[in-house]
Design an enzyme around this catalytic site. Structure first.
Site, mmCIF file in Angstrom:
data_model
loop_
_atom_site.group_PDB
_atom_site.id
_atom_site.type_symbol
_atom_site.label_atom_id
_atom_site.label_comp_id
_atom_site.label_asym_id
_atom_site.label_seq_id
_atom_site.Cartn_x
_atom_site.Cartn_y
_atom_site.Cartn_z
ATOM 1 N N LEU A 124 50.157 26.520 -25.566
ATOM 2 C CA LEU A 124 49.243 27.053 -26.587
ATOM 3 C C LEU A 124 48.011 27.690 -25.953
ATOM 4 O O LEU A 124 47.318 28.478 -26.587
ATOM 5 C CB LEU A 124 48.775 25.932 -27.525
ATOM 6 N N GLY A 125 47.712 27.353 -24.698
ATOM 7 C CA GLY A 125 46.553 27.940 -24.020
ATOM 8 C C GLY A 125 45.228 27.334 -24.478
ATOM 9 O O GLY A 125 45.187 26.507 -25.393
ATOM 10 N N GLU A 165 43.714 23.494 -37.796
ATOM 11 C CA GLU A 165 42.603 24.450 -37.719
ATOM 12 C C GLU A 165 42.184 24.692 -36.269
ATOM 13 O O GLU A 165 41.822 25.799 -35.899
ATOM 14 C CB GLU A 165 41.415 23.964 -38.545
ATOM 15 N N GLN A 188 42.713 30.124 -31.783
ATOM 16 C CA GLN A 188 43.033 31.243 -30.882
ATOM 17 C C GLN A 188 44.475 31.695 -31.031
ATOM 18 O O GLN A 188 44.951 32.475 -30.219
ATOM 19 C CB GLN A 188 42.837 30.815 -29.419
#
Ligand code: SF4
Length: 403
Positions: free
Chosen positions: A113-114, A70, A75
């Site tokens: 993934l940032g 989650e 994002q």
């Protein structure tokens, strides 16, 4: 006055639409779940038992796996998240493993993934949970007393109401609604809401809660997200394939893609960043680790900073390296330039190769500085933009070796 009464009329219209949908909730639930059973993403790994079969209604699943998923999904789209999630679970299979891990390893596992703050907060949350009363550390997937109420999850860093609802419904099949970007878009279209969802959040939460199938919250929330991701997509909703078409006000109005209504976008600030890839006489390269605060906190990078008005980029790099690391360099040729857009600003990185001249590097504005072999760069977590700088550097060094 005219504006106020127009807004009042819009609000009343949306309330009427909401009431109408609440009356239709049983039909909406049945249609959505029927569609989902045939078309949904039924093989999401953290929504299955360890043997790959679907859980029975109310059967709990691994809360740690769900929590990580989650947070990754906050994002990022599901297709992108899946390989990261798999790798994460191999590296940190339990909250205990995550709590005990080295933060650099955690950031490295998140690399690409940032929004790295998410990874740091996951680890902070794991540390809080394993220290909380009731933690036993006995079973591999249930080392702690997982919260089963909203408040317990909201108390952890980086968890908002929608993420908490997603975890509780997904892991424990508990009837908590969600309101992520996909869901807001679907509900805005169902309602043909005349204002941006952010201005009507209370109404959207109310609708998400009233539509929720309390007998199957895990499946219903997943179905709602799948509808947003697969059918009611941002630009070209596939209304012909939608189980809610006959209930949808935006479809009835003939302009589904006109919703959600958006405020006029503000232009993002633009900034040029001068970056130095500094090499010493032994061929080592200089990197520094950012402070832990902020968007990219704790990650490694090549030193540099903002170009001042009227300043040549070479002068920017020279100045920044003195101010940040107290070193003098000779700025050489441009290695690469690249543009990168964040949600709140656009940056152009102009990267030059530099030759170290003097000064022992000191971490004046960062956590630490290191000279490393270029081949070692892969062992450090870098922001996404830096991956292209590293590739350009390795290609340049490879070409130089071959010459
Ligand atoms: Fe979205 Fe179209 Fe379905 Fe309405 S009918 S919910 S706009 S896909």
């Amino acid at each position: 006055m005219a504006v106020a009464s127009a807004l009042g009329a819009e609000s009343e219209q949306t309330n009427d639409a909401l009431e109408g949908l609440v009356h239709q909730a049983p039909a909406l639930r049945a249609a959505l779940l029927h569609w989902w059973e045939a078309n949904g993403r039924l093989r999401v790994p953290w929504k299955l038992r360890p043997n790959g079969s679907r859980p029975a209604p109310g059967e709990p699943l691994c809360a740690f796996q769900t929590w990580v998923a989650e947070v990754m999904l906050q994002q990022t789209r599901l297709e992108v998240v899946l390989p990261y999630w798999q790798r994460w679970m191999e590296t940190f299979p339990t909250a205990l493993a995550l709590a005990r891990a080295d933060t650099q390893q955690v950031l490295l596992c998140w690399q690409g993934l940032g929004y790295y703050a998410r990874a740091r907060r996951l680890q902070q949350g794991a540390r809080l949970l394993v220290q909380a009363p009731g933690a036993t550390h006995a079973a591999p997937h249930e080392p702690i007393a997982w919260p089963r109420e909203l408040e317990g999850w909201l108390a952890l860093p980086g968890i908002g109401r929608s993420t908490a609802g997603g975890i509780l419904s997904s892991a424990f099949d508990l009837p908590y609604p969600i309101l992520d970007g996909n869901v807001k878009r679907v509900l805005a279209r169902l309602l043909a809401c005349p204002t941006p969802p952010a201005r009507s959040l209370a109404r959207f939460w109310e609708l998400s809660g009233k539509l929720l199938d309390r007998a199957r919250p895990r499946d219903f929330n997943q179905a709602l997200m799948d509808l947003g991701a697969l059918v009611c997509t941002p630009r070209s909703p596939r209304c012909g394939a939608c189980p809610w078409q006959s209930h949808c006000a935006a479809y009835a109005a003939g302009v589904p893609a006109a919703y959600p209504v958006k405020d006029a976008p503000r232009p993002l600030p633009f900034q040029v960043i001068g970056v130095g890839v500094v090499l010493d006489g032994a061929g080592r390269v200089l990197i520094d680790q950012r402070l832990n605060e902020g968007l990219l906190g704790g990650l490694w990078e090549f030193p540099g900073g903002k170009q001042e008005p009227g300043e040549a980029i070479e002068a920017t790099i020279e100045r920044e390296l003195v101010e940040e690391l107290a070193i003098q360099v000779e700025v050489g040729e441009e290695l690469i330039r690249l543009d990168h857009a964040y949600s709140h600003k656009r940056l152009r990185f102009v990267v030059h190769l530099c030759r170290w001249i003097s000064g022992e590097p000191q971490p004046l504005t960062c956590q630490q500085v290191r000279w490393v072999e270029p081949a070692e760069l892969a062992h450090f977590p870098f922001p996404a933009a830096n991956a292209r700088i590293i590739a350009a550097l390795l290609a340049r060094l490879g070409a130089a070796d071959a010459a």
